[in-house]
Design a protein around this motif. Structure first.
Motif, PDB file in Angstrom:
ATOM      1  N   ALA A   1       0.839  -1.209   0.000  1.00  0.00           N
ATOM      2  CA  ALA A   1       0.000   0.000   0.000  1.00  0.00           C
ATOM      3  C   ALA A   1       0.872   1.256   0.000  1.00  0.00           C
ATOM      4  CB  ALA A   1      -0.918  -0.001   1.221  1.00  0.00           C
TER       5      ALA A   1
ATOM      6  N   CYS B   1      -5.009  -0.110  -7.812  1.00  0.00           N
ATOM      7  CA  CYS B   1      -5.234  -0.075  -6.360  1.00  0.00           C
ATOM      8  C   CYS B   1      -6.388  -0.973  -5.926  1.00  0.00           C
ATOM      9  CB  CYS B   1      -5.512   1.358  -5.914  1.00  0.00           C
ATOM     10  SG  CYS B   1      -4.121   2.468  -6.192  1.00  0.00           S
TER      11      CYS B   1
ATOM     12  N   TYR C   1      -4.388   4.752   1.252  1.00  0.00           N
ATOM     13  CA  TYR C   1      -5.422   4.791   0.224  1.00  0.00           C
ATOM     14  C   TYR C   1      -6.304   6.029   0.326  1.00  0.00           C
ATOM     15  CZ  TYR C   1      -4.220   0.445  -1.977  1.00  0.00           C
ATOM     16  OH  TYR C   1      -3.556  -0.505  -2.693  1.00  0.00           O
TER      17      TYR C   1
ATOM     18  N   ILE D   1      -4.204   8.300  -1.627  1.00  0.00           N
ATOM     19  CA  ILE D   1      -4.223   7.883  -3.038  1.00  0.00           C
ATOM     20  C   ILE D   1      -5.523   8.323  -3.715  1.00  0.00           C
ATOM     21  CG2 ILE D   1      -4.413   5.858  -4.535  1.00  0.00           C
ATOM     22  CD1 ILE D   1      -2.397   4.465  -2.645  1.00  0.00           C
TER      23      ILE D   1
ATOM     24  N   ARG E   1       2.211   1.873  -3.480  1.00  0.00           N
ATOM     25  CA  ARG E   1       1.214   2.516  -4.345  1.00  0.00           C
ATOM     26  C   ARG E   1       1.041   3.991  -3.969  1.00  0.00           C
ATOM     27  NH1 ARG E   1       1.373   1.470  -8.584  1.00  0.00           N
ATOM     28  NH2 ARG E   1       3.425   0.863  -7.847  1.00  0.00           N
TER      29      ARG E   1
END
Length: 307
Positions: A119, A241, A218, A221, A122
């Motif tokens: 994670a 993702c 996230y 993101i 990303r």
């Protein structure tokens, strides 16, 4: 009483699916198919990420390590479950039970940390693209993987020794599919509140903390993607993702319910089902989730098949 305690110290009885006498052959067949699919699917992911030059990136480096971890994780429990279904022998020695618990917790904790590292990868790739090659260099990736293994191993060895140093009394029957913390604590006598507290502390460190890091990653993101102009790689970023998020929900959801719910809510039947999710279902679906939803993996697979 001495003889009874001696028997308990020598072996445990894993009840597993022993109550489903008529369906054990069918269950064996189902688990065999699942195990073969796990080995083939995750093995293929490892092979692709190793030999295809276009997949020599941090994301696929972590994916290859995750697939290796899934094979090990499943191999700790599933072959023994199948052996019990086939031979009807449901006993496990004290030492083998301790070894299985230690390996299971080590692999499970390592997977939690590895999913958090994926994670973070990303997050850096999408939120800090200009610094990606500097922050997520090969040395950092190696350190994250090795650190995940070592940190989990050190804590789990201590926890396993602590649990198996407790006195076991009463029944030696574990109403579970494999040796796990909560079913084992149910068989101990004396004061176990400190041990139960330690279980929750470890679960918070290796389950909740990585999960919160994933949520934070996230959140950033999604915010970054939504701020992108329409058509500027939004769909590709979401696709990359979403695969990881599906795996996170499957694995962390079942693990959190299992290890962080109150002791009063402990139910063997529910625990058996949940344990199948994080030890079998997630490893089986990982190659499908990452493969079928990832164009790079599909292209690499086509390239190998053509050769």
């Amino acid at each position: 009483m001495v003889g009874r305690n001696l028997t308990i110290l020598v072996e445990f009885i894993l009840l597993g699916f022993s109550d489903l006498h008529k369906h054990q052959g069918i269950l064996f067949g189902i688990f065999l198919i699942m195990y073969i699919s796990i080995l083939l699917g995750n093995g293929l992911i490892i092979l692709i990420t190793k030999i295809d030059s276009s997949l020599q990136t941090p994301m696929y480096f972590f994916l290859g390590n995750l697939s290796f971890l899934e094979i090990c994780y499943t191999s700790v429990t599933l072959p023994r479950i199948m052996m019990s279904l086939w031979t009807k022998k449901i006993n496990i020695s004290f030492l083998n039970c301790a070894l299985q618990l230690c390996l299971l917790l080590t692999l499970g904790g390592t997977e939690c940390l590895l999913l958090a590292a994926m994670a973070y990868d990303r997050y850096v790739a999408i939120c800090k693209p200009l610094y990606y090659s500097v922050i997520m260099n090969y040395k950092v990736c190696i350190q994250l993987v090795i650190g995940s293994w070592i940190s989990t191993m050190l804590v789990v060895i201590g926890q396993t020794c602590q649990i198996f140093s407790l006195p076991f009394c009463g029944s030696n029957k574990l109403n579970h599919l494999f040796c796990d913390i909560l079913p084992l604590l149910k068989l101990t006598c004396g004061e176990t509140s400190i041990n139960e507290l330690f279980v929750y502390v470890v679960a918070v460190l290796f389950v909740m903390a990585p999960f919160l890091l994933i949520i934070w990653s996230y959140a950033n993101i999604i915010t970054t993607i939504l701020n992108l102009p329409v058509g500027m790689g939004r769909s590709k970023a979401f696709s990359t993702c979403s695969s990881h998020l599906i795996v996170v929900v499957l694995f962390f959801g079942s693990a959190t319910i299992t290890y962080l719910r109150p002791k009063s809510a402990y139910a063997p039947g529910i625990d058996k089902v949940l344990s199948l999710f994080y030890t079998i279902v997630t490893p089986m679906f990982n190659p499908l989730i990452y493969g079928l939803r990832n164009k790079d993996v599909i292209a690499a697979l086509r390239k190998i098949l053509c050769k």
